[in-house]
Write a protein that holds these residues in place. Structure first.
Motif, PDB file in Angstrom:
ATOM      1  N   LEU A  43     -24.087  19.172  68.019  1.00 20.31           N
ATOM      2  CA  LEU A  43     -24.706  19.620  69.045  1.00 20.31           C
ATOM      3  C   LEU A  43     -24.177  20.141  70.359  1.00 20.31           C
ATOM      4  O   LEU A  43     -24.337  20.965  71.104  1.00 20.31           O
TER       5      LEU A  43
ATOM      6  N   VAL B 235     -27.459  18.785  76.625  1.00 22.56           N
ATOM      7  CA  VAL B 235     -28.786  19.545  77.071  1.00 22.56           C
ATOM      8  C   VAL B 235     -28.596  19.800  78.480  1.00 22.56           C
ATOM      9  O   VAL B 235     -28.871  20.652  79.135  1.00 22.56           O
TER      10      VAL B 235
ATOM     11  N   LYS C 190     -22.525  23.257  70.347  1.00 20.01           N
ATOM     12  CA  LYS C 190     -23.515  24.422  70.192  1.00 20.01           C
ATOM     13  C   LYS C 190     -23.969  24.425  71.787  1.00 20.01           C
ATOM     14  O   LYS C 190     -24.135  25.551  72.278  1.00 20.01           O
ATOM     15  N   LYS C 191     -24.047  23.429  72.617  1.00 18.71           N
ATOM     16  CA  LYS C 191     -24.819  23.361  73.858  1.00 18.71           C
ATOM     17  C   LYS C 191     -23.730  23.384  75.101  1.00 18.71           C
ATOM     18  O   LYS C 191     -24.103  23.889  76.054  1.00 18.71           O
TER      19      LYS C 191
ATOM     20  N   ALA D 204     -26.459  14.007  73.041  1.00 19.37           N
ATOM     21  CA  ALA D 204     -27.474  15.308  73.102  1.00 19.37           C
ATOM     22  C   ALA D 204     -28.147  15.365  74.467  1.00 19.37           C
ATOM     23  O   ALA D 204     -27.996  16.419  74.967  1.00 19.37           O
TER      24      ALA D 204
END
Lengths: 476, 639
Positions: free
Chosen positions: B181, B158, B184-185, B154
């Motif tokens: 995640l 990010v 999505k990122k 993550a």
């Protein structure tokens, strides 16, 4: 069923009518138990129920007429007229009966047994009138189908209500009925009890006048998910002091307070042998539970609160425990701070204990400071917001925990369910025996029963003196 | 940077200013020249010219592969233009060192970071790296970073939204949640490797939303099955390459549905995936017939008809892998290659049924073939090789291990002047004569495997050493006739990096000395069971083989003194195998290992030593990131 034990039902129903003497049938009927009622929400009028145990065949016979009407569905003015004339006739009969009672009373001293028999007659007649009236009105409502399950005012039910209703009243059908208020030992006893109640701070336990007769669909789920229409239950309101009182059961002799009545009973043994009998030590009888009783709901004394009966969108509270917890949570300071995290504060100690069980387990922390108990929830949060990243408070345990978490996550799901149930049941913390002690609430041992038997709850907060009136009766 | 160091740099700068060469050539010019200096050896020579050149090289350097974590921050400051940082060789790389490195190298232009096998790195290190490199990082390889969890992923997702290529191979802690995640990122991901991690079809659902994803590797994902393939087929990826090898639950039906959704696939790797190829997959192949270049079906059961359909459907095939396929016959190969004229790489390892006929058909149809794996195709003779080498002059790599090739075959092979890799292991009939052909013609040879070619002698090596100057990897294991003379011949191979001399009992320390003096590039050396190599050989290695990183001296009659000197001197040495050194005392081991100053990354020792070596030493080694493999054999002392 022994008629002598019956309460003066007629008077009771007359209490429902507001003192001005205006007959308000909705209000009247709204007081009856709708627990088993098959209620059509579109119908703007609460209905009564026919208990299976009802023992007056005549009423059943009469009652069948509106059923036919009702099934026909079309409004028949002639039938209506017939019904109304029947009503008129019936009311006249009743008036005659009551007049004869008055005269009888003036001349002889009436035995309680006879009086009770007369009362029953009056009640039966009144019931009949009510049913007829409802069904007549029901024919005017096109949407009503077979929902008009007319209800005889269940005698025993009304009898139990009487304790919590104020005594004087007028009857729209038969005008002022002085006989009942002036007569009868039973009635006097109730008044005593009421006085006791008010002395112990339980004021305002009176049937509230439901002003807004219009039932909005959205409000049907009034009492926390159950489909009680407003007015189909009795609304009680405790005062702040009573809610916050640490003890709810008091020794009638020395005045010592207890949280639970079981403890009080244990205490009472010290006051003499008469309190050591099995009858005295037994839990307050469950008999009441077998009799259908009017559903009770509670109002928060805080003006402006949605749980306050004055609120436009009033949502009643289900039990006294709910009232206590609601009041503390919403209108009191949060006095209990979690000793572990020193941030979370609670006003109900049970909440603190629940939190302490999880405190520190919310290890899924976002950079924004929000914590989550589950990893997927945190990641969902991170995915949603720009710039947020997961942050863990401690790394040492990291890898070890990761493995654990897989196991825990399923567990926490289960736990979540439990919590949900809890929320649903409105604070029935008796799920966890640990929390028992934390309750300020006396009748906790009885509390589980209240879930199935709401009638009990009305007695829970009664001070011991009045609470044990059944026993007193027995002694007398 | 300490005060002294800064002062030192200041002095250097002043000297640079006064340096006449540097004054004549500006930094820009030097950089332009450096653009054309690629080889590491040339670079080193450049650095030795002057301080000015050293500095210019430091400013120009793009790639770095440090061997120690301590030096990391300083190195990153010294090479400001670094774009590629390979930390896979740093032992015990942990969060703290990575964070320090990231802090030291603030404002980096790093585009690619490799953290492979850095099992100490967790999310903190990754966070630091991700934050420091901000959005610039394009490539991140986290292979076998066992400490990386979903949280670490993550952080990366990010912190590096522009990520282009990511490998989380073997990061066993990563789960579906992290992958979700990531998807999505990092919408720009082009290449993703999720091999061997325990993800399920849910991850594929998340991945299927990555529009730019071209290359997906999911080797050995046991929880992925045909449903996952169907999810991918409906996804919006722009796949070009998919690797589902060792996904045991993916059947050819799943592969077929995958083909349906992605018509631009260029590479499919379904190695050891399912045993049988159904007709539905074969029929779907025609859908991507124009684009498919690479098809690896190793381990499948392939009939003649199946190979024919593949050949008919995929006319543009460049590479096909049929290793260990059952049922591959000469007929099948001829049907396959009949239509595939573009084939350059053909892997036929362990297709035992193949004979010269298969080579004939390959030779006649695939003129461009460059790489041919024929290991264990024992029916092949020099006739087939003759035909092949006549027709396909561009052959670069030939694997003929265990193929009974003789000198005549080598003579044919010597026609291929482009040959870079030749594997002749277990071809016992090869002699010096054959090697002489190779040495005379194959100048570009870089890799030669003569494992157990027992007939080869020093003369053969002389021919090879004389002819193949660019040889980098040489395997001479168990070529027992080779002696010190052969080593002297080899010493002229300056580019030699890997040398395996296992079981060469005639080679002595003097041979090793000449080798060490000549082969300066030696990185990996195996001397297991070289019973004649003693301390003198180790002294020579310690003295000359500065680049040595991996060394095996098990069973050699060396003493503690030689070992101590070796481990204390060689600064790049990371991987040492020290099994059965019966002449080395416990004190010798103790001293030698202490002398290594925690540079070691891998160590192989007899398990008997586990008890007798001091616990502090073992603790120190482990804390410095050294993994010790204990061999469970009895401890013998002869000292």
């Amino acid at each position: 069923m022994d008629p002598t034990n019956r309460r003066p039902v007629y008077e009771n129903s007359s209490n429902m009518v507001d003192p001005s003497g205006n007959f308000n049938p909705n209000q009247l009927y709204s007081q009856f138990d709708s627990g088993n009622l098959c209620f059509d929400s579109r119908m703007k009028q609460p209905l009564l129920e026919f208990p299976a145990s009802f023992d007056n065949p005549t009423i059943q016979r009469i009652e069948s007429a509106p059923f036919v009407n009702n099934q026909a569905m079309n409004w028949d003015p002639r039938a209506m007229l017939t019904n109304l004339s029947f009503l008129e006739q019936k009311i006249h009969q009743l008036q005659d009966l009551i007049r004869s009672i008055i005269t009888d009373e003036a001349q002889f001293s009436v035995q309680p047994n006879e009086l009770a028999a007369q009362q029953q007659l009056v009640t039966a007649d009144l019931t009949c009138i009510i049913i007829q009236l409802i069904s007549t009105a029901g024919t005017l409502l096109p949407s009503v189908k077979n929902t008009i399950v007319a209800n005889s005012p269940p005698i025993q039910q009304l009898a139990s209500i009487i304790g919590s209703t104020s005594s004087s009243g007028s009857n729209g059908a038969s005008h002022q009925n002085k006989d009942f208020s002036s007569e009868g030992q039973t009635n006097k006893e109730y008044e005593d009890m009421l006085r006791d109640l008010s002395e112990n701070g339980i004021e305002g336990i009176d049937p509230i006048q439901v002003e807004d007769q219009e039932v909005k669909d959205s409000e049907d789920g009034g009492a926390d998910g159950e489909n009680l229409p407003p007015g189909s239950y009795e609304v009680l309101q405790l005062e702040k002091e009573e809610i916050l009182a640490p003890h709810t059961h008091f020794c009638s002799i020395c005045g010592k307070g207890f949280k639970r009545d079981a403890n009080l009973r244990m205490h009472m043994r010290g006051h003499g042998d008469e309190y050591k009998t099995p009858a005295a030590l037994a839990k307050p009888t469950k008999e009441a539970s077998s009799e259908p009783v009017l559903v009770k709901r509670y109002s928060c004394p805080f003006i402006g609160c949605k749980r306050n009966k004055e609120h436009k969108k009033f949502h009643p509270l289900k039990t006294i425990l709910c009232v206590k917890n609601h009041y503390k949570r919403t209108h009191c300071d949060k006095r209990y701070t979690c000793s572990r995290c020193n941030t979370k504060k609670f006003s109900v100690i049970a909440d603190l204990k629940t939190h302490e069980k999880h405190c520190g387990r919310d290890k899924w922390l976002c950079s924004c400071g929000t914590t989550f108990s589950r990893k997927d929830k945190l990641f969902g949060h991170v995915a949603l917001f720009q710039g947020h990243t997961p942050a863990l408070p401690s790394e040492e345990t990291k890898v070890k925990e990761i493995n654990k978490v897989e196991g825990v996550s399923t567990k926490s799901v289960e736990h979540q369910d439990v919590l949900d149930i809890k929320a649903l049941d409105n604070d029935r913390e008796y799920f966890s025996p640990m929390n028992f002690d934390s309750f300020n609430f006396g009748g906790l041992d009885e509390f589980p029963r209240t879930a199935f038997d709401p009638s009990e709850s009305s007695f829970l907060f009664l001070p011991p003196g009045s609470c044990g009136f059944d026993q007193k009766n027995g002694e007398n | 940077m300490s005060g002294d160091e800064e002062e030192e740099w200041g002095r250097r700068r002043r000297r640079i200013a006064g340096d006449p060469v540097t004054a004549a050539l500006s930094a820009d010019l030097l950089a332009l020249i450096l653009d054309r200096v690629a080889a590491a050896r040339d670079r080193k020579a450049w650095r030795l010219v002057s301080r000015g050149f050293l500095r210019a090289e430091a400013l120009h350097r793009r790639a770095l592969r440090p061997l120690r974590r301590d030096a990391l921050p300083r190195l990153l400051r010294r090479f400001p233009a670094l774009e590629l940082l390979d930390l896979s060789a740093c032992p015990a790389l942990d969060d703290a060192s990575l964070a320090a490195a990231a802090l030291g190298g603030a404002g980096r232009r790093l585009r690619s970071v490799c953290l492979a096998r850095a099992s100490g790195v967790g999310w903190r290190g990754l966070e630091a790296a991700a934050v420091a490199d901000a959005a610039g990082l394009r490539e991140l390889l986290l292979d076998k970073c066992l400490g990386v969890t979903d949280v670490g992923l993550a952080k990366v997702a990010v912190g590096c939204p522009a990520l282009d290529r990511l490998s989380v191979k073997w990061c066993l802690e990563i789960s579906d949640i992290g992958i979700d995640l990531l998807a999505k990122k990092c919408p720009d991901l082009r290449s993703l490797d999720i091999s061997y991690i325990k993800v399920t079809n849910e991850s594929l659902r998340s991945i299927s939303s990555l529009r730019k994803l071209e290359d997906l590797a999911m080797v050995g994902c046991y929880f992925i099955d045909d449903d996952g393939m169907r999810i991918l087929s409906r996804g919006c990826n722009s796949f070009q390459s998919i690797d589902v090898s060792r996904c045991e639950n993916v059947s050819s039906g799943g592969l077929a549905s995958l083909l349906e959704g992605h018509h631009l696939l260029r590479s499919i790797n379904a190695r050891d995936c399912v045993s049988e190829l159904t007709s539905c997959f074969l029929s779907k192949l025609s859908v991507i017939s124009n684009t498919l270049n690479i098809l690896k079906l190793d381990g499948f059961q392939l009939s003649v008809s199946a190979l024919k359909i593949i050949g008919m459907s995929c006319k543009n095939l460049v590479e096909i892998g049929l290793g260990k396929c059952k049922g591959v016959t000469d007929e099948g190969i001829s049907e396959l290659v009949a239509n595939c004229a573009e084939l350059r790489t053909i892997n036929l390892v362990c297709c035992h049924l193949l004979t010269d006929d298969a080579l004939f058909s390959i030779a006649n149809n695939c003129k461009k073939v460059e790489c041919l794996g024929l290991e264990s195709c024992s029916l092949i003779t020099e006739k087939g090789l003759d035909q092949l080498t006549i027709c396909c002059s561009s052959v670069k790599e030939l694997d003929l291990t265990d193929c009974n090739v003789n000198d005549a075959g080598l003579k044919c092979m010597s026609r291929c002047s482009e040959l870079t890799a030749l594997k002749l292991g277990l071809c016992a009939s090869i002699s010096d004569e054959g090697l002489a052909y190779i040495g005379s013609n194959c100048e570009k040879l870089q890799e030669l495997d003569l494992y157990r070619c027992t007939a080869v002698t020093d003369n053969g090596l002389a021919a090879i050493a004389a002819g193949c100057k660019s040889l980098k990897r040489l395997n001479l294991c168990y070529c027992t006739q080779i002696s010190d003379t052969g080593m002297k011949h080899l010493s002229c191979l300056e580019e030699l990096t890997d040398l395996e001399l296992r079981g060469l009992v005639r080679v002595t320390s003097s041979g090793i000395t000449s080798l060490a003096m000549g082969c300066k590039s030696l990185v990996k050396l195996e001397l297991k069971r070289c019973y004649s190599v003693d301390d003198a050989g180790l002294w020579a290695l310690a003295r000359y083989s500065e680049n040595l990183r991996q060394l095996t001296i098990s069973y050699c009659p060396v003493t503690g003194l030689g070992l101590c000197n070796l481990l204390g001197t060689l600064r790049c040495l990371q991987d040492v195998k020290l099994v059965h050194l019966s002449w080395v005392s416990i004190e010798g081991f103790e001293l030698a290992l202490r002398a290594s100053c925690g540079r070691l990354k891998k160590l192989k020792l007899l398990s008997g030593l586990q008890e007798v070596l001091s616990p502090e030493l073992l603790q120190m080694l482990q804390s410095r990131g050294c993994r010790i493999r204990w061999v469970d054999k009895p401890l013998v002392f002869k000292g």
